[in-house]
Structure formats: C-alpha cells, structure tokens
Scaffold this motif. Structure first.
Motif, short mmCIF file in Angstrom:
data_model
loop_
_atom_site.label_atom_id
_atom_site.label_comp_id
_atom_site.label_asym_id
_atom_site.label_seq_id
_atom_site.Cartn_x
_atom_site.Cartn_y
_atom_site.Cartn_z
N ALA A 54 0.83 -1.21 0.00
CA ALA A 54 0.00 0.00 0.00
C ALA A 54 0.86 1.25 0.00
O ALA A 54 0.58 2.23 -0.70
N ASN A 55 1.92 1.23 0.79
CA ASN A 55 2.83 2.39 0.82
C ASN A 55 3.39 2.69 -0.57
O ASN A 55 3.51 3.86 -0.96
N HIS A 60 4.48 6.52 -4.94
CA HIS A 60 4.48 6.88 -6.35
C HIS A 60 3.53 8.04 -6.62
O HIS A 60 3.91 9.02 -7.29
N ARG A 61 2.34 7.98 -6.08
CA ARG A 61 1.33 8.98 -6.41
C ARG A 61 1.53 10.30 -5.66
O ARG A 61 1.43 11.38 -6.24
N HIS A 64 6.46 11.02 -4.00
CA HIS A 64 7.48 11.32 -4.99
C HIS A 64 7.14 12.57 -5.80
O HIS A 64 8.04 13.24 -6.31
N GLU A 65 5.86 12.87 -5.91
CA GLU A 65 5.51 14.09 -6.63
C GLU A 65 5.65 15.32 -5.74
O GLU A 65 6.15 16.35 -6.18
N MET A 66 5.22 15.24 -4.48
CA MET A 66 5.43 16.37 -3.58
C MET A 66 6.90 16.66 -3.38
O MET A 66 7.32 17.82 -3.32
N MET A 67 7.71 15.60 -3.28
CA MET A 67 9.12 15.75 -2.95
C MET A 67 10.04 15.80 -4.17
O MET A 67 11.24 15.62 -4.08
N GLN A 68 9.44 16.05 -5.34
CA GLN A 68 10.17 16.32 -6.57
C GLN A 68 11.11 15.21 -7.00
O GLN A 68 12.22 15.46 -7.49
N VAL A 69 10.67 13.97 -6.80
CA VAL A 69 11.37 12.86 -7.44
C VAL A 69 10.91 12.82 -8.89
O VAL A 69 11.73 12.82 -9.82
N HIS A 70 9.60 12.81 -9.09
CA HIS A 70 9.06 12.92 -10.44
C HIS A 70 7.99 14.00 -10.47
O HIS A 70 7.56 14.50 -9.42
N VAL A 71 7.54 14.33 -11.66
CA VAL A 71 6.44 15.28 -11.82
C VAL A 71 5.55 14.78 -12.95
O VAL A 71 6.03 14.23 -13.94
#
Length: 491
Positions: A54-55, A60-61, A64-71
């Motif tokens: 679940a984590n 991924h959703r 990683h988007e808040m922490m600027q791994v991906h956008v």
C-alpha cells in the motif's frame, strides 16, 4: 531458584494477560492446543506485505511528486503544485489502521501462545509485532498529526467505535515504550523454529537483525522528535549510542537493512507488479532537481533508476510548472523498477549512518560527523549492488567540508539521505518537514501559499462518523488543513 529471565517472562505475561485477556480467560484456556487466534507468524507475514504494498502506491502517487522525485505531465494532476484533494487521505488511513489491528492481534496471540512451555519463541514474535506497530503508528501520526491510538482498533474487543484522538507527543511516548519492550524481549534471544523462518519476509527469523531494526527505528523516531525538549529524545539518543550501546544494537552493515525483497511470485510481489509500464512511467518524468543533483554527483544509481534521453544524458523537467504549460518528459523510471526487490526498503544501513552523522553534528553524541556521512554515502550506493566510483567522496558536490556552517553540513547530510528514501514510504516528506532539506526549487504554479503540505487532512468519513472526537482533535491542533504543523514540526 528462579532466574531473572523467568521473573521477566512472568512479569511480561502477567501484564499482557491482565490487560487484554480477562474476559476471554476461560475460553482461551479451555484447550491451549486449539487456540482460536491466528498464528502470529501468519498475521505478521501478511500484514507486513500489505502495508509495504500500500505504501508503494502512495510513494508513487503522492510522496514522490510532492518531494520532486518525479512530476506529472498531466495538467489535471496537481499534487506537485501542493493541491491535494481530501479524498487522498482515505487510502493510507484505512490500510494503516487495518494492519495496525493485525499487528496488535499478532502481539496478543503471541503472548497467549508463549504460555506453552515449548513456545517461548513467541516472545520474539511479541517483539516483532511491537516493532511493526511502532512503524505503522509513526507513519499514521506523522501524516495526520493527532490520531486515534490508545483506543484505536478496539471496536471488536471493547465496543469502542468512536475512539479519542491522542496528542502526538503521547503517541510518541507510547511508541518509545513499545520499542523498549521489543528490545528487551529480543534480548532474550528466543530463536524462531526453522520451519517458521520462511514466514518472516524481512529477516528470515534472524532475531539479532530484528533487534537492530527495532533500535534503528527507535533512533529514527527519537531524532524526529529531538527538536522538542520535552521529548527527552536527545538524552535517550546519547544513552543508546554512547552510554549503553551494547544494550541497544543498531544496524552495522548493508546486509542488515530492513527490506521486503519482492519477488515475481504472487502474493510476494511489488504493488507495481501488475501495472502497465505506462501507469508506472508514462504520465510522469523525473524532475530537474532529482536528476541534476545526481548528475552533479555523477552518481552510479542513475543507471539503475533512469533512462537516458537524446545525447545519452540524464535530464529532468521542472516541478510546480504553471497550469496549461505542457511539459515534455525526459528521463523516466526504468520499467525494471516495477519488480525491483529493493523497492521494498523500509529502513536501511545508509539511513542509519546519516542519522549518526546528524547526531554527531549536533553534539548529541561524540564522534566525527564526516566519518558517518562518508559511510552513509558509500552504503547508499553499495545497497543497490553498485561499486562506489573511485574518488567519489572527493567530488566537489559530494565532499564533506569541515569549514562549512552547521546548516550547510546538515543540508549535505539530509540531501544524501533523501536519495536513500527512494521508494521508502513517506520518509522523505517527513524529514523535509522536520529539517527543511533538501532545498527544493519552488515552481511558479505552486499553491498552498507556497508551503509544502505539513500534513494530510483527516478523512471525510472520520469527520462525519467520529465528529465529537474529531472536533476535539482539530481544536487541539489548531485546524484541519495542510498548513497545520504536527507536534514535532517546529521548522
């Protein structure tokens, strides 16, 4: 004459049984060979996988988007702009509380089974369950703030269907007690039977590694609360690491890292196992911050994590871009990561070294922070089965500078630590809120007053079904929005 171990065993069991088993005493003890409780090893195995899977989906959703791994390159998804819908709160709340019940049930079941003279190994399962309870509960409170804890999951046993919300400090105090108990129980060194070792997805029944994991988790949580003097965390860190280190063993090698090594055989699979490649990397790309930092280090992990683009280089795109501004993906997640065993990371040796570096930097313990920092940099690479490049620690963007300010040194530690949290639940977000590092660029499209969300709001169902206790929690915290800070967050 009774030994200390016998007295300790009797004391632990007495407390557990008096607290949790009184009304069912007759039923439980009618026939100890046909206990109705699910075996702790089965509860533990399934619950650990359930939480970790679940984590992954929310790493991924959300994280990683808040922490600027991906956008995302989809304009309708605005998490990178700090726009998070209230419905996002439900998924992890429901999963975490479900598995918290299972870990607590595993503890109670192990306590009852340990009454049997041939099953003293269940003391070890009691400890494992306590560690996993602390792991899950810490993620709940660090995500939402004040949450149900002391009365949580007691509807079946005590008819408490509207639990009170405990203050975060109280929750942390309870987690520290549980981790102390786990360390004491594991010190008894009751080995898990060989036949049950395969049921342990973390350490294969290795009691010493479980103990080191529990104490390393303890260190993580102590450091998280160390800015709060009333937590007593600084003194406890000194006690653990310097005064009585043999009493609190922590991870000492990469091989002792806590990782659920996913396979491709159901049910022991990554959450991403059934995802299409497009779902995994088709609507997002690595950010400029994430890629540029690794490029500045010429870090070998890039080849494990990302593809190259035109010209054979690694490149990213800006996060927090203005709505309507179309972004063209550059480097993306390699599809092989969907089934990468190391994406089951929970807490690894490199993180421990960076924690020690911070503790030494701040004077909590003696020791050279540079040594711990460099150990962490090396371990973060070898964890991925890679060789540390020659001269890596001397590269200008990597090298430790004794002449730098304390703030600059801390930023260097936490930025390296950020990359050890690659697909590691919500830890990079928690640590950013605690320290303010790494320094993330602020895009022109960012909302929420330009502030990284400090928490997720409570699920809508909680607001409606447990309104009285919800209202009390909101009053205690000062609101229910993403800008309200949790107790330990004084950054």
């Amino acid at each position: 004459m009774r030994t200390f171990k016998q007295y300790f065993t009797a004391g632990i069991l007495g407390a557990v049984l008096l607290a949790g088993c009184t009304k069912d005493f007759k039923k439980v003890n009618t026939n100890p060979n046909t206990l109705p409780e699910t075996k702790p090893e089965l509860l533990m195995e399934s619950a650990i996988y359930a939480v970790r899977q679940a984590n992954q989906s929310r790493e991924h959703r959300l994280v990683h988007e808040m922490m600027q791994v991906h956008v995302t390159v989809n304009n309708s998804d605005e998490i990178h702009r700090y726009i998070i819908r209230p419905s996002e709160s439900d998924f992890m709340w429901n999963n975490w509380y479900t598995q918290l019940t299972n870990f607590r049930d595993a503890y109670e079941s192990a306590a009852k089974l340990s009454l049997l003279s041939s099953q003293a190994y269940n003391f070890s399962y009691m400890a494992m369950a306590r560690i996993m309870e602390a792991w899950v509960a810490s993620m709940i409170t660090d995500t939402y703030g004040d949450v149900p804890f002391s009365e949580a999951n007691r509807g079946r046993t005590d008819n408490i269907f509207m639990p009170k919300f405990d203050a975060q400090k109280s929750i942390y105090d309870s987690l520290f007690v549980r981790l102390e108990e786990a360390n004491t129980l594991l010190a008894l060194n009751n080995a898990i039977p060989t036949a049950l070792m395969q049921r342990d997805p973390l350490f294969g029944g290795d009691i010493a590694k479980w103990r080191k994991f529990g104490n390393s988790l303890y260190l993580r949580l102590l450091l998280r609360t160390s800015d709060r003097q009333e937590s007593g965390a600084v003194q406890k860190i000194k006690d653990m690491l310097q005064t009585t280190p043999t009493k609190y063993p922590i991870m000492t090698s990469v091989d002792e890292s806590a990782v659920i090594r996913f396979t491709t055989v159901t049910p022991f699979v990554s959450s991403f196992n059934t995802w299409r490649d497009y779902d995994f990397n088709g609507e997002n790309g690595y950010t400029e911050f994430f890629i540029n930092t690794l490029n500045s280090w010429t870090d070998p992990r890039l080849a494990k994590w990302a593809n190259t683009v035109s010209g054979g280089v690694y490149a990213g795109i800006p996060s927090g871009y203005t709505p309507g501004t179309q972004q063209e993906r550059q480097s993306v997640y390699l599809a092989a990561l969907k089934n990468e065993p190391l994406l089951g990371n929970m807490l690894n040796f490199a993180e421990v070294q960076f924690m020690l570096a911070e503790a030494a930097l701040k004077g909590f313990i003696t020791g050279n922070p540079k040594t711990y920092y460099e150990n962490g940099v090396n371990a973060a690479i070898t964890f991925w089965g890679l060789t540390v490049p020659a001269g890596h620690l001397a590269k200008p963007a990597v090298a430790w500078d004794d002449a730098a300010t304390t703030a600059q040194k801390l930023e260097k530690i936490i930025t390296q630590k950020y990359y050890t949290f690659f697909f590691t639940d919500f830890q990079s977000w928690f640590e950013y809120r605690r320290t303010g590092y790494p320094t993330l660029p602020m895009g022109p499209g960012v909302q929420n007053g330009g502030q990284m969300p400090s928490r997720l709001v409570y699920p809508v169902s909680v607001q409606s079904l447990n309104k009285t206790n919800y209202d009390a929690a909101v009053a205690n915290m000062g609101g229910d929005n993403m800008q309200v800070k949790v107790w330990w967050d004084i950054n």
